[in-house]
Design a protein around this motif. Sequence first.
Motif, PDB file in Angstrom:
ATOM      1  N   ILE A  61      19.589  62.117  11.404  1.00 18.31           N
ATOM      2  CA  ILE A  61      19.208  60.720  11.575  1.00 18.31           C
ATOM      3  C   ILE A  61      18.875  60.402  13.027  1.00 18.31           C
ATOM      4  O   ILE A  61      18.059  59.530  13.321  1.00 18.31           O
ATOM      5  N   LEU A  62      19.482  61.120  13.985  1.00 13.62           N
ATOM      6  CA  LEU A  62      19.189  60.879  15.396  1.00 13.62           C
ATOM      7  C   LEU A  62      17.782  61.338  15.775  1.00 13.62           C
ATOM      8  O   LEU A  62      17.232  60.875  16.769  1.00 13.62           O
ATOM      9  N   GLY A  63      17.191  62.222  14.978  1.00 10.22           N
ATOM     10  CA  GLY A  63      15.851  62.704  15.275  1.00 10.22           C
ATOM     11  C   GLY A  63      14.809  61.607  15.259  1.00 10.22           C
ATOM     12  O   GLY A  63      13.773  61.725  15.919  1.00 10.22           O
ATOM     13  N   ARG A 122      21.493  57.989  25.610  1.00 14.88           N
ATOM     14  CA  ARG A 122      21.725  59.334  25.075  1.00 14.88           C
ATOM     15  C   ARG A 122      20.505  59.955  24.402  1.00 14.88           C
ATOM     16  O   ARG A 122      20.460  61.159  24.181  1.00 14.88           O
ATOM     17  N   HIS A 123      19.488  59.142  24.108  1.00 11.10           N
ATOM     18  CA  HIS A 123      18.293  59.686  23.468  1.00 11.10           C
ATOM     19  C   HIS A 123      17.173  59.988  24.463  1.00 11.10           C
ATOM     20  O   HIS A 123      16.147  60.534  24.078  1.00 11.10           O
ATOM     21  N   LEU A 124      17.368  59.631  25.742  1.00 13.90           N
ATOM     22  CA  LEU A 124      16.317  59.869  26.737  1.00 13.90           C
ATOM     23  C   LEU A 124      16.147  61.363  26.998  1.00 13.90           C
ATOM     24  O   LEU A 124      17.113  62.117  26.992  1.00 13.90           O
ATOM     25  N   GLU A 125      14.917  61.782  27.228  1.00 18.92           N
ATOM     26  CA  GLU A 125      14.629  63.204  27.381  1.00 18.92           C
ATOM     27  C   GLU A 125      14.534  63.641  28.836  1.00 18.92           C
ATOM     28  O   GLU A 125      14.322  64.825  29.127  1.00 18.92           O
ATOM     29  N   ILE A 214      26.495  60.015  30.713  1.00 19.30           N
ATOM     30  CA  ILE A 214      26.344  59.906  29.269  1.00 19.30           C
ATOM     31  C   ILE A 214      25.764  61.199  28.706  1.00 19.30           C
ATOM     32  O   ILE A 214      24.714  61.687  29.164  1.00 19.30           O
ATOM     33  N   GLY A 215      26.429  61.771  27.702  1.00 20.30           N
ATOM     34  CA  GLY A 215      25.887  62.896  26.951  1.00 20.30           C
ATOM     35  C   GLY A 215      25.534  62.441  25.551  1.00 20.30           C
ATOM     36  O   GLY A 215      25.199  61.279  25.334  1.00 20.30           O
TER      37      GLY A 215
END
Length: 231
Positions: A61-63, A122-125, A214-215
């Motif tokens: 779901i995080l994808g 946490r979703h930043l690349e 943040i991880g």
Amino acid sequence: MSKIKEKLKEERPYEKCMRLGTESLTNAELLAVIIRSGTNERNSVELAESILIRHGNSGGILGINHVSIQELMKFKGIGMVKAIQIKCIAELSRRIHREQYNIKPELCSPENIANYYMEDLRHLETEHLYLVMLNTKHRLLGNIELSKGTVNSSIFSPREALKEALRMDAVYMVLMHNHPSGDPAPSREDMATTRRMCEAGNIIGIPLIDHIIIGDNRYISLKRMGVFHSS
């Protein structure tokens, strides 16, 4: 391959939701409700499952947070409207999470601070370093981005951060950045940056009270690790 309308009624996401509630649906079934219809080759649940595994280690779901509208449209059966709907659902989820913490905006502990920023960072690349400014009651006054890319103490200057903290009448400061790898363990550069900012804050009278890394659903407080001591 069976169509979703050919499934037994109790297996359909809509009927299952009506009988057992939204919490009974799998991630794929929840997404299938948004997608609504599949293709001749696969039904909406199967199409949803293929989307959820799109990004390998960042899948599930995080994808959805990592796939773009254009990438979603590469899936047969996903047009522009469906792709936009999926991305809007992901953004709505992020905002709901944030609003939960707006109800109690005092950022008075590493847990509160990390939870407040978790979904944003946490979703930043790539790595983003922020300065978080608080008043005397630890209420959020604002935050600014200090750098983008690897946090590097040799090129980091506390001057602009302190200017903004003074402009905002901040009483406390917190450094905050993300590790795209998902592992929040600090690097030597992270610790060096923290110590420089701590020293500058102590001189000007606006103490740095923490640096949160943040991880992926994890965080580390450099203050709790004993990396620095504010005055």
